[in-house]
Motif scaffolding. Structure first.
Motif, PDB file in Angstrom:
ATOM      1  N   ARG A  50       3.590 -45.381 -30.417  1.00 18.30           N
ATOM      2  CA  ARG A  50       3.741 -45.961 -29.088  1.00 18.30           C
ATOM      3  C   ARG A  50       2.425 -46.531 -28.579  1.00 18.30           C
ATOM      4  NH1 ARG A  50       6.187 -41.805 -25.086  1.00 18.30           N
ATOM      5  NH2 ARG A  50       8.193 -42.616 -25.826  1.00 18.30           N
ATOM      6  N   HIS A  51       1.314 -45.909 -28.958  1.00 18.05           N
ATOM      7  CA  HIS A  51       0.021 -46.233 -28.353  1.00 18.05           C
ATOM      8  C   HIS A  51      -0.848 -47.110 -29.258  1.00 18.05           C
ATOM      9  CE1 HIS A  51       0.306 -43.739 -24.733  1.00 18.05           C
ATOM     10  NE2 HIS A  51       1.103 -42.997 -25.474  1.00 18.05           N
ATOM     11  N   TRP A  52      -1.901 -47.666 -28.646  1.00 18.84           N
ATOM     12  CA  TRP A  52      -2.895 -48.446 -29.375  1.00 18.84           C
ATOM     13  C   TRP A  52      -3.897 -47.503 -30.033  1.00 18.84           C
ATOM     14  CZ3 TRP A  52      -2.647 -53.624 -30.111  1.00 18.84           C
ATOM     15  CH2 TRP A  52      -1.822 -54.366 -29.277  1.00 18.84           C
ATOM     16  N   HIS A  53      -4.335 -47.869 -31.250  1.00 14.54           N
ATOM     17  CA  HIS A  53      -5.302 -47.072 -31.988  1.00 14.54           C
ATOM     18  C   HIS A  53      -6.392 -47.981 -32.536  1.00 14.54           C
ATOM     19  CE1 HIS A  53      -2.329 -43.858 -31.840  1.00 14.54           C
ATOM     20  NE2 HIS A  53      -1.449 -44.735 -32.266  1.00 14.54           N
ATOM     21  N   CYS A 159      -1.083 -51.517 -32.945  1.00 10.33           N
ATOM     22  CA  CYS A 159       0.015 -50.769 -32.341  1.00 10.33           C
ATOM     23  C   CYS A 159       1.239 -50.947 -33.209  1.00 10.33           C
ATOM     24  CB  CYS A 159       0.279 -51.266 -30.917  1.00 10.33           C
ATOM     25  SG  CYS A 159       1.595 -50.342 -30.071  1.00 10.33           S
ATOM     26  N   PRO A 164       4.420 -53.438 -27.551  1.00  9.77           N
ATOM     27  CA  PRO A 164       3.250 -52.602 -27.284  1.00  9.77           C
ATOM     28  C   PRO A 164       2.973 -52.431 -25.797  1.00  9.77           C
ATOM     29  CG  PRO A 164       2.551 -54.810 -27.851  1.00  9.77           C
ATOM     30  CD  PRO A 164       4.053 -54.780 -28.025  1.00  9.77           C
ATOM     31  N   GLU A 265      -1.461 -48.451 -21.037  1.00  8.91           N
ATOM     32  CA  GLU A 265      -2.208 -47.562 -21.917  1.00  8.91           C
ATOM     33  C   GLU A 265      -3.149 -46.695 -21.092  1.00  8.91           C
ATOM     34  OE1 GLU A 265      -2.527 -45.577 -24.330  1.00  8.91           O
ATOM     35  OE2 GLU A 265      -2.406 -47.122 -25.899  1.00  8.91           O
ATOM     36  N   GLY A 308      -6.215 -44.021 -25.174  1.00  8.98           N
ATOM     37  CA  GLY A 308      -4.957 -43.916 -25.909  1.00  8.98           C
ATOM     38  C   GLY A 308      -4.695 -42.620 -26.644  1.00  8.98           C
TER      39      GLY A 308
END
Length: 409
Positions: A50-53, A159, A164, A265, A308
């Protein structure tokens, strides 16, 4: 892009939702959150997909054709720079029978050729050749599955979600923090990955609190003042901000730590002072590399960013740190550290690598031991979570954020 759908709601109470509902406010997480494979699977669906990395800095693939393979849980992601300079992230899964098309950890290639049936993909993920397929076969519909990619201040984020979370506020907050330190023009000086025999949340929880810094990190605590009483920290911070302003630099702290319920985010950037006379995060507090970005002198401060749930950034005037937390299995994870310096800095001339990495290398080796000792204790069937101390306020907030994330489909 196709993603695995989230589990559908049921009329019966889900066991994981029941555990979330029974969580005792102000206390740590129960044993099952670190040991239950079903909870780990939900972590992958509702946190990691689900999240940005952050995968690192764009400098790791500086030239057209450069690529690197990243693995998160069971997913393998190819990060590649195409011939036109654009950066792409693709799943390492052939669109024919699913074989891995990239079999090297890093390198330079114009094409990825599947070793099974020789389907051939460009380094932007498009399918270029599929031998012996019918004339009406649509190559354009069978490129590698691509992930969302954003580059902000030199940092590469991916993402895995179909839609996103909004990245624009993140880009703006990084501009007013990392941007002042010149991270967009930085280069990677060193990277090191630490395998950890513990659930990924134990590693993250350890990072976000400094209650343990005094007893566990004497080297870090000699230069960083986070364990001091509030009145002393406020005095040191005020002096730091005065020095920063005198340099003509404004770094805005901003607390936008929030759940993804509204499509946003989570990010929190904050500033804190080093002890008087300390310039940087090093063994003795002395400078370790050329000044970066807008800095013409040392302000005696640090900018820290939590983003995040899995990405953490540390900015000193002369170098930067990217801290990545990477799940592997329910009982294992990795911590990757990436050291940044000014783009034109040369090892041996402008910085001594051992001095540059010393503090955070020592600190992370200590953290690895602490986290694994905690994992052994948490594995006990008699483990009961204890109360969170006032100094662990970031951990308390992180736990609340995490429980909210895994509660929502």
């Amino acid at each position: 892009m196709t993603v695995v759908p989230f589990p559908q709601a049921s009329s019966e109470i889900d066991p994981i939702d029941g555990l979330v509902a029974s969580h005792r406010p102000g206390y740590g997480l129960a044993r099952a959150f670190y040991k239950d494979p079903a909870i780990y699977d939900r972590d992958m669906e509702r946190v990691f997909r689900r999240h940005w990395h952050c995968l690192g800095h764009a400098n790791i693939i500086p030239n057209p054709g450069d690529f690197e393979l990243f693995k998160i849980d069971s997913e393998a992601v190819i990060l590649s720079r195409a011939e036109d300079g654009t950066i792409h992230a693709m799943l390492n899964v052939c669109r024919h029978r699913g074989a891995e098309v990239c079999t090297k950890p890093k390198g330079n290639a114009k094409f990825f050729v599947c070793p099974y049936h020789a389907w051939t993909y460009s380094n932007d993920g498009s399918l270029r050749a599929a031998r012996l397929m019918p004339k009406d076969f649509d190559r354009s519909a069978h490129g590698l599955k691509k992930l969302h990619v954003r580059v902000a201040e030199g940092l590469v984020f991916i993402c895995l979600a179909e839609k996103p979370l909004d990245f624009e506020p993140i880009a703006e907050q990084l501009r007013t923090s990392c941007g002042q330190y010149g991270w967009a023009d930085a280069k990677v000086a060193y990277r090191q990955t630490y395998p950890v025999a513990a659930n990924w949340k134990l590693a993250v929880e350890n990072y976000v609190e400094c209650y343990h810094c005094g007893p566990a990190h004497p080297e870090y605590s000699k230069t960083h003042a986070l364990e001091q009483p509030l009145h002393m920290i406020e005095k040191l911070n005020a002096a730091m901000e005065e020095r920063t302003c005198a340099l003509g630099i404004e770094i805005v702290s901003a607390d936008n730590w929030q759940t993804s319920a509204k499509g946003q985010e989570a990010i929190h950037s904050f500033r804190y002072a080093l002890y008087d006379g300390v310039s940087s995060g090093s063994e003795d507090g002395s400078p370790v590399a050329p000044l970066m970005g807008r800095f013409t002198d040392y302000d005696g401060g640090v900018t820290s960013i939590h983003l995040g749930g899995t990405t953490f950034l540390v900015c000193y005037p002369d170098h930067g740190m990217i801290y990545r937390f990477i799940p592997k299995t329910v009982d294992t994870c990795e911590m990757e550290l990436i050291w940044l310096v000014r783009g034109d800095a040369e090892e041996g001339r402008d910085y001594d690598l051992e001095k540059l990495i010393w503090l955070w290398k020592v600190t992370t080796e200590e953290d690895k031991k602490i986290i694994e000792h905690t994992a052994h204790g948490v594995a006990s069937r008699y483990f009961e979570p204890g109360p969170i101390a006032p100094m662990e306020h970031n951990e308390l907030r992180y736990i609340g954020w995490y429980l909210d994330e895994i509660s929502r489909p």
